[in-house]
Structures are given as structure tokens and as C-alpha cells.
Design a protein around this motif. Structure first.
Motif, short mmCIF file in Angstrom:
data_model
loop_
_atom_site.label_atom_id
_atom_site.label_comp_id
_atom_site.label_asym_id
_atom_site.label_seq_id
_atom_site.Cartn_x
_atom_site.Cartn_y
_atom_site.Cartn_z
N ILE A 289 0.85 -1.20 0.00
CA ILE A 289 0.00 0.00 0.00
C ILE A 289 0.88 1.25 0.00
N PRO A 290 0.68 2.15 -0.94
CA PRO A 290 1.50 3.37 -0.99
C PRO A 290 1.16 4.29 0.19
N PRO A 291 2.06 5.19 0.55
CA PRO A 291 1.76 6.15 1.63
C PRO A 291 0.51 6.96 1.29
N ILE A 292 -0.43 7.00 2.21
CA ILE A 292 -1.68 7.72 1.98
C ILE A 292 -1.90 8.68 3.15
N GLN A 293 -2.01 9.95 2.85
CA GLN A 293 -2.24 10.96 3.87
C GLN A 293 -3.69 11.44 3.75
N GLY A 294 -4.52 11.02 4.67
CA GLY A 294 -5.93 11.39 4.60
C GLY A 294 -6.18 12.83 5.03
N LYS A 295 -7.28 13.38 4.57
CA LYS A 295 -7.66 14.75 4.94
C LYS A 295 -9.09 14.75 5.48
N ALA A 296 -9.23 15.18 6.73
CA ALA A 296 -10.56 15.23 7.34
C ALA A 296 -11.30 16.47 6.87
N ASN A 297 -12.61 16.42 6.93
CA ASN A 297 -13.43 17.58 6.59
C ASN A 297 -13.12 18.71 7.58
N PRO A 298 -12.73 19.88 7.10
CA PRO A 298 -12.33 20.97 8.01
C PRO A 298 -13.46 21.46 8.91
N ALA A 299 -14.70 21.17 8.54
CA ALA A 299 -15.83 21.61 9.37
C ALA A 299 -16.01 20.73 10.60
N CYS A 300 -15.40 19.54 10.58
CA CYS A 300 -15.58 18.57 11.66
C CYS A 300 -14.69 18.90 12.86
N ARG A 301 -15.26 18.85 14.07
CA ARG A 301 -14.49 19.14 15.28
C ARG A 301 -14.30 17.88 16.14
N CYS A 302 -14.35 16.71 15.49
CA CYS A 302 -14.15 15.45 16.23
C CYS A 302 -12.86 15.49 17.05
N GLY A 303 -11.81 16.04 16.47
CA GLY A 303 -10.53 16.08 17.16
C GLY A 303 -10.61 16.83 18.47
N ASP A 304 -11.32 17.97 18.48
CA ASP A 304 -11.47 18.75 19.70
C ASP A 304 -12.34 18.02 20.72
N VAL A 305 -13.38 17.34 20.23
CA VAL A 305 -14.26 16.57 21.12
C VAL A 305 -13.47 15.46 21.81
N LEU A 306 -12.61 14.77 21.05
CA LEU A 306 -11.85 13.65 21.59
C LEU A 306 -10.78 14.07 22.59
N GLN A 307 -10.43 15.35 22.60
CA GLN A 307 -9.48 15.86 23.57
C GLN A 307 -10.17 16.56 24.74
#
Length: 352
Positions: A289-307
């Protein structure tokens, strides 16, 4: 006359100590606390915040993209738990890939995926191995059995993570951790005891109403007493040593690696991958599998919720653009996700 002992509920409702933030590390705790109405018992100065204890929620976008690459570009049959199917990748979800002809099968365990591979020898089959210490042993077991049975068409794509490094990364984000009982059933309590020595307080909690009320009551009493602490409030399941057998299996077959967590970034040594001697079952190596860098939807704040930096209802798209039927982020998809819990149980409470 001997004073009557207070119940856990009475201790919680009567708490008059300083403000305290308690992080529900486990997504199942978040859902159960909402469902059981426990939040309504809490005084104003007791705040419950969500943490990174939902394995689907913390799985990076790039992992979904890797699975889609296998399904569409390499025609691999993907076996996965149901929650992952609708988690958005960079351009689509696995459900979207299925609409394009990908073979996506929902299974209930890694062994089910291995059995599917055995029954369909002409298909290449990959299981999406997502989870913490609780589910990693079963993924290892499926690989071990596949080798014993001579299967060459089975592999796993790993996004397995371990909690210790996440706790370290979250130091200072909460006053008390509500530790997930099922994880500690595997790992034991040594880590939590060591964290208490470092100033990080926490209690291990079960999942019934009585167990959750007890854990919260103990946490509040000990917090008011002052000083860091650790208490195992789930002794019927969690022991000091955990499950040595499960620990040994994982140690024999997997090794630590750096891993990306949604919202927390890359945490060194927090991931698990198959050791070299098991590389024939490592989907990344098997299919190059080649290196794949995913991009999350910028409107999503899941990262802040998880912290614990914000509540789901603080997100501008929550309940509007982002719903369980049309999720923008993983936290709205998963049955353990904080956003789905707030959507199902918490909207009215948050708006009052």
C-alpha cells in the motif's frame, strides 16, 4: 446512634466540593451515562467531558483511505465491524466504495473474517483491525489460526492502539479519568497506579448503573479529600494483573509503532503492528500500500471533542449538516461516539 451511610446517588447529588472535570475515556461510558440519566444527577460544578476511548472515532482518515484503496484498486474483499462502513475517508466512505462495486462485508469478530477467507479461497480477504487492548488479542488469534490452517488469502490492516501513551498525552485535560473497565480487564491496573504517582487521578468503572454511580461517587469523595488517587471500582472483572494470556499473545505477534490518533496527532509507540515473522498477514506489506495521507473535513471538530476541548454541541455542524444519517465525522457514526451520544440523548439537555 450510628449515622446511616449515604448511597452513591446521594453522594453525587450532595457534592459541594470544588469544580471538577471528569473525562469519560470510554465511549460506552458516555452513552450509558446519558442513557441512564446519570448526567441529570450531577451538580453544576461537576463536568463530564468526552475522551479518546472510541476506537472508531480516533482512527485516522488515512486508514479509511487505505481500506478503500485495497477494495477498489486491489479488489480485496474487506471485512469490517459495521461502525467503520460509514466513517468518512478523504473522498468517500467504505459505503461509498461499496456503491462503486467494492466487496465490503460486515463481520462480528476477526475470526469471522478468517472463516470467510477460508470459505472463499478465490478471494483475497482483509480484516480492518481497529481497536484498543480489548480487541487486539482476537485479531492476533485470527492471524494465528489462519497460519495454522494454511490460509494465504487472509490478512489484517491494523489500526490497533494502546491507551497508556494517550493518557500521557491527555495529562492536564481533566481532573479525573474514568478508566474503561474492559481495557483494564486486559491490561490490569499497574499503569493507572503509576499515573496516580505522577499526579493523574482516576477510577476504573464498569458499565451498569450501579457500577457507574459507585465509580463517580468514589471519584468525587477522593477528589474532595485532595491529592492524586487511583481506585479500581470494577473488581469483579478487573484484577491487578489483567489477562496475562491475552498480553502474551499480543506481545508474541505484535510490536509497538507510532500511530496517528484523530485529534491527538501522531503518538509515539501508541500503535501495534504485526511483527516481521507474521508479515505475510500484514495487508500494508502484502499489497504494498502506498503512503496515503488522509484529509478530514475541516468543518468537523471530532478532534477537539476527543481531547475534551469542546462538547459535540459546540460544533457548528452538529445536528444540522452532521447527523447519524449523514455524518461528517467519525464521532457521529460510531455506537461509542460522543457526538452520536449527544445527538441521541443530549440535545434537549444541552439546550436547557
Amino acid at each position: 446512634m450510628e449515622e446511616k451511610k449515604k448511597t452513591a446517588r446521594e453522594i453525587i447529588e450532595g457534592y459541594d466540593g470544588p469544580p471538577v472535570r471528569i473525562m469519560e475515556v470510554c465511549g460506552t461510558h458516555t452513552h450509558e451515562i446519558f442513557r441512564l440519566g446519570i448526567r441529570k444527577l450531577l451538580p453544576e460544578q461537576v463536568e463530564l467531558i468526552s475522551g479518546p476511548g472510541c476506537p472508531v472515532c480516533v482512527t485516522q482518515v488515512g486508514f479509511i483511505d487505505e481500506a478503500i484503496y485495497l477494495a477498489l484498486e486491489r479488489q480485496v474483499t474487506i471485512c469490517t465491524f459495521g461502525d467503520l462502513v460509514r466513517v468518512p475517508g478523504t473522498n468517500m466512505s467504505l459505503a461509498g466504495a461499496r456503491e462503486k462495486g467494492a466487496k465490503i462485508r460486515i463481520v462480528y469478530s476477526p475470526v469471522d473474517a478468517k472463516e470467510y477467507a477460508k470459505e472463499h479461497p478465490k478471494e483475497q480477504v482483509t480484516f480492518l483491525s481497529v481497536g484498543f487492548e480489548t480487541t487486539t488479542p482476537s485479531a492476533c488469534l485470527s492471524v494465528k489460526k489462519a497460519r495454522e490452517e494454511g490460509l494465504t488469502n487472509y490478512s489484517i490492516l491494523t489500526a490497533n492502539k494502546t491507551m497508556p501513551q494517550a493518557y500521557e498525552a491527555l495529562k492536564g485535560s481533566a481532573d479525573i479519568f474514568l478508566y474503561p473497565g474492559h481495557v483494564n480487564a486486559i491490561t490490569g491496573t499497574k499503569l493507572c497506579e503509576e499515573l496516580a504517582k505522577e499526579g493523574v487521578s482516576g477510577v476504573v468503572a464498569g458499565f451498569t448503573a450501579k457500577e457507574l454511580l459507585t465509580a463517580l461517587a468514589v471519584a468525587l469523595v477522593r477528589f474532595q479529600e485532595g491529592g492524586p488517587f487511583f481506585v479500581n471500582c470494577y473488581p469483579r472483572v478487573v484484577t491487578d494483573d489483567g489477562s496475562p494470556q491475552a498480553q502474551k499473545l499480543v506481545e508474541e505477534m505484535m510490536e509497538p509503532c507510532d500511530s496517528e490518533w484523530r485529534g491527538l496527532g501522531v503518538i509515539k509507540g501508541s500503535g501495534m503492528r504485526l511483527r516481521e515473522e507474521w508479515s505475510a498477514f500484514d495487508a500494508r506489506k502484502k499489497y504494498k500500500i502506498p503512503p496515503i495521507q488522509g484529509k478530514a473535513n475541516p468543518a468537523c471538530r471530532c478532534g477537539d471533542v476527543l481531547q475534551g476541548k469542546c462538547k459535540p454541541s459546540d460544533c457548528k455542524v452538529f445536528g444540522k449538516v452532521c447527523t447519524p444519517q449523514h455524518p461528517i465525522g467519525a464521532c457521529m457514526v460510531s455506537g461509542e461516539g460522543a457526538c452520536s451520544a449527544y445527538y441521541m440523548y443530549g440535545e434537549a439537555e444541552e439546550m436547557k
